[in-house]
Design an enzyme around this catalytic site. Structure first.
Site, PDB file in Angstrom:
ATOM      1  N   PRO A   9      36.823  37.855  43.619  1.00  0.00           N
ATOM      2  CA  PRO A   9      36.261  36.766  44.408  1.00  0.00           C
ATOM      3  C   PRO A   9      37.232  35.629  44.689  1.00  0.00           C
ATOM      4  CG  PRO A   9      35.340  36.784  42.187  1.00  0.00           C
ATOM      5  CD  PRO A   9      36.141  38.031  42.340  1.00  0.00           C
ATOM      6  N   ASN A  10      37.113  35.134  45.897  1.00  0.00           N
ATOM      7  CA  ASN A  10      37.841  33.979  46.422  1.00  0.00           C
ATOM      8  C   ASN A  10      39.318  34.240  46.691  1.00  0.00           C
ATOM      9  OD1 ASN A  10      35.532  32.211  46.363  1.00  0.00           O
ATOM     10  ND2 ASN A  10      35.746  32.223  44.140  1.00  0.00           N
ATOM     11  N   ARG A  17      43.193  28.287  49.937  1.00  0.00           N
ATOM     12  CA  ARG A  17      42.488  27.753  48.767  1.00  0.00           C
ATOM     13  C   ARG A  17      43.471  27.127  47.784  1.00  0.00           C
ATOM     14  NH1 ARG A  17      40.478  31.479  43.834  1.00  0.00           N
ATOM     15  NH2 ARG A  17      39.495  29.850  42.611  1.00  0.00           N
ATOM     16  N   TYR A  22      47.604  28.107  44.003  1.00  0.00           N
ATOM     17  CA  TYR A  22      47.757  29.497  44.447  1.00  0.00           C
ATOM     18  C   TYR A  22      48.816  29.716  45.523  1.00  0.00           C
ATOM     19  CZ  TYR A  22      43.411  30.020  41.881  1.00  0.00           C
ATOM     20  OH  TYR A  22      42.456  30.021  40.904  1.00  0.00           O
ATOM     21  N   ASN A  71      43.266  41.801  39.831  1.00  0.00           N
ATOM     22  CA  ASN A  71      43.033  40.369  39.679  1.00  0.00           C
ATOM     23  C   ASN A  71      41.540  40.185  39.921  1.00  0.00           C
ATOM     24  OD1 ASN A  71      42.737  37.601  39.848  1.00  0.00           O
ATOM     25  ND2 ASN A  71      44.657  37.292  40.946  1.00  0.00           N
ATOM     26  N   ALA A  74      37.355  35.121  38.990  1.00  0.00           N
ATOM     27  CA  ALA A  74      36.411  34.537  38.030  1.00  0.00           C
ATOM     28  C   ALA A  74      35.632  35.590  37.248  1.00  0.00           C
ATOM     29  CB  ALA A  74      35.449  33.600  38.751  1.00  0.00           C
ATOM     30  N   ASP A  84      33.636  47.635  31.304  1.00  0.00           N
ATOM     31  CA  ASP A  84      33.141  48.991  31.110  1.00  0.00           C
ATOM     32  C   ASP A  84      33.653  49.949  32.191  1.00  0.00           C
ATOM     33  OD1 ASP A  84      31.817  48.073  28.876  1.00  0.00           O
ATOM     34  OD2 ASP A  84      29.823  48.086  29.821  1.00  0.00           O
ATOM     35  N   GLU A  95      45.860  43.808  34.236  1.00  0.00           N
ATOM     36  CA  GLU A  95      45.205  42.581  34.674  1.00  0.00           C
ATOM     37  C   GLU A  95      46.277  41.588  35.110  1.00  0.00           C
ATOM     38  OE1 GLU A  95      42.474  39.097  32.549  1.00  0.00           O
ATOM     39  OE2 GLU A  95      43.541  40.535  31.309  1.00  0.00           O
ATOM     40  N   HIS A  97      46.934  37.557  36.975  1.00  0.00           N
ATOM     41  CA  HIS A  97      46.423  36.268  37.443  1.00  0.00           C
ATOM     42  C   HIS A  97      47.588  35.470  38.001  1.00  0.00           C
ATOM     43  CE1 HIS A  97      42.466  36.919  35.831  1.00  0.00           C
ATOM     44  NE2 HIS A  97      43.047  37.405  34.749  1.00  0.00           N
ATOM     45  N   ARG A 104      44.317  26.297  32.046  1.00  0.00           N
ATOM     46  CA  ARG A 104      43.270  25.765  32.929  1.00  0.00           C
ATOM     47  C   ARG A 104      42.021  25.423  32.128  1.00  0.00           C
ATOM     48  NH1 ARG A 104      42.741  29.120  38.193  1.00  0.00           N
ATOM     49  NH2 ARG A 104      41.708  27.181  38.791  1.00  0.00           N
TER      50      ARG A 104
END
Length: 142
Positions: A9-10, A17, A22, A71, A74, A84, A95, A97, A104
Site C-alpha cells: 500500500p501507498n 508521497r 521516499y 515491500n 504498512a 502465512d 523483505e 523497506h 520511525r
C-alpha cells in the site's frame, strides 16, 4: 533467473508521497532502471493497496520464481496473513523497506513478516531493492 518485486500500500505514490522520506523517483521509473541493470534476470513487478491481492500474487508466483522482493508497506506491521502466505510458498522472500523502519514511529519497529522471510533490507532507499536482487543472483542454486 525470475525475480518478482511486490510493493504494498501507498507505494504507488513513490515520487509524490513524502519525498523527504521516499525520494522523488516513481517506482515505474526505478523499475525500468532495474530492468536495464539486471539484463540477466527476468524481473516482474506488482503493486497493490489491497492485502488480499498481495497474498494472491504470492500464492500465484511463489512456486515458479527464484525470488520475491517484498515491500509490504504498512502491512509489514499488521499482517499475519502475509506472514502465512510467505511461509506457504517455496520461493524465498526478502523483505525490503525504503526508509529505516527502526528510526520511525514505534508501531513501525515490529515486522510481522520478517520471521517468514529469508532476510530484510531496510533504510537504504531504493537501493534496498538492488541489494535484495543481488542476494538472489549470488545465492541462486546451480
Amino acid at each position: 533467473m525470475k525475480i518478482l518485486i511486490i510493493n504494498g500500500p501507498n507505494l504507488n505514490l513513490l515520487g509524490k508521497r513524502e519525498p523527504d522520506v521516499y525520494g522523488n523517483t516513481s517506482f515505474e521509473t526505478y523499475f525500468s532502471q532495474l530492468q536495464q541493470t539486471y539484463t540477466d534476470c527476468e524481473l516482474s513487478y506488482f503493486q497493490s493497496n489491497h492485502e488480499g491481492a498481495l497474498i494472491d500474487k504470492i500464492h500465484e508466483m511463489g512456486f515458479s520464481f527464484d525470488g520475491i522482493v517484498l515491500n509490504a508497506g504498512a502491512y509489514t506491521h499488521t499482517s499475519v496473513a502475509l506472514h502465512d502466505a510467505i511461509k506457504a510458498v517455496n520461493t524465498p522472500v526478502v523483505e525490503v523497506h525504503i526508509s529505516n523502519i527502526h528510526t520511525r514511529e514505534e508501531f513501525r519497529h515490529k515486522s510481522m513478516i520478517a520471521a517468514a522471510c529469508k532476510g530484510s533490507v531496510v533504510g537504504l532507499g531504493l537501493f534496498s531493492y538492488e541489494l535484495a536482487i543481488d542476494f538472489f543472483r549470488k545465492t541462486k542454486k546451480a
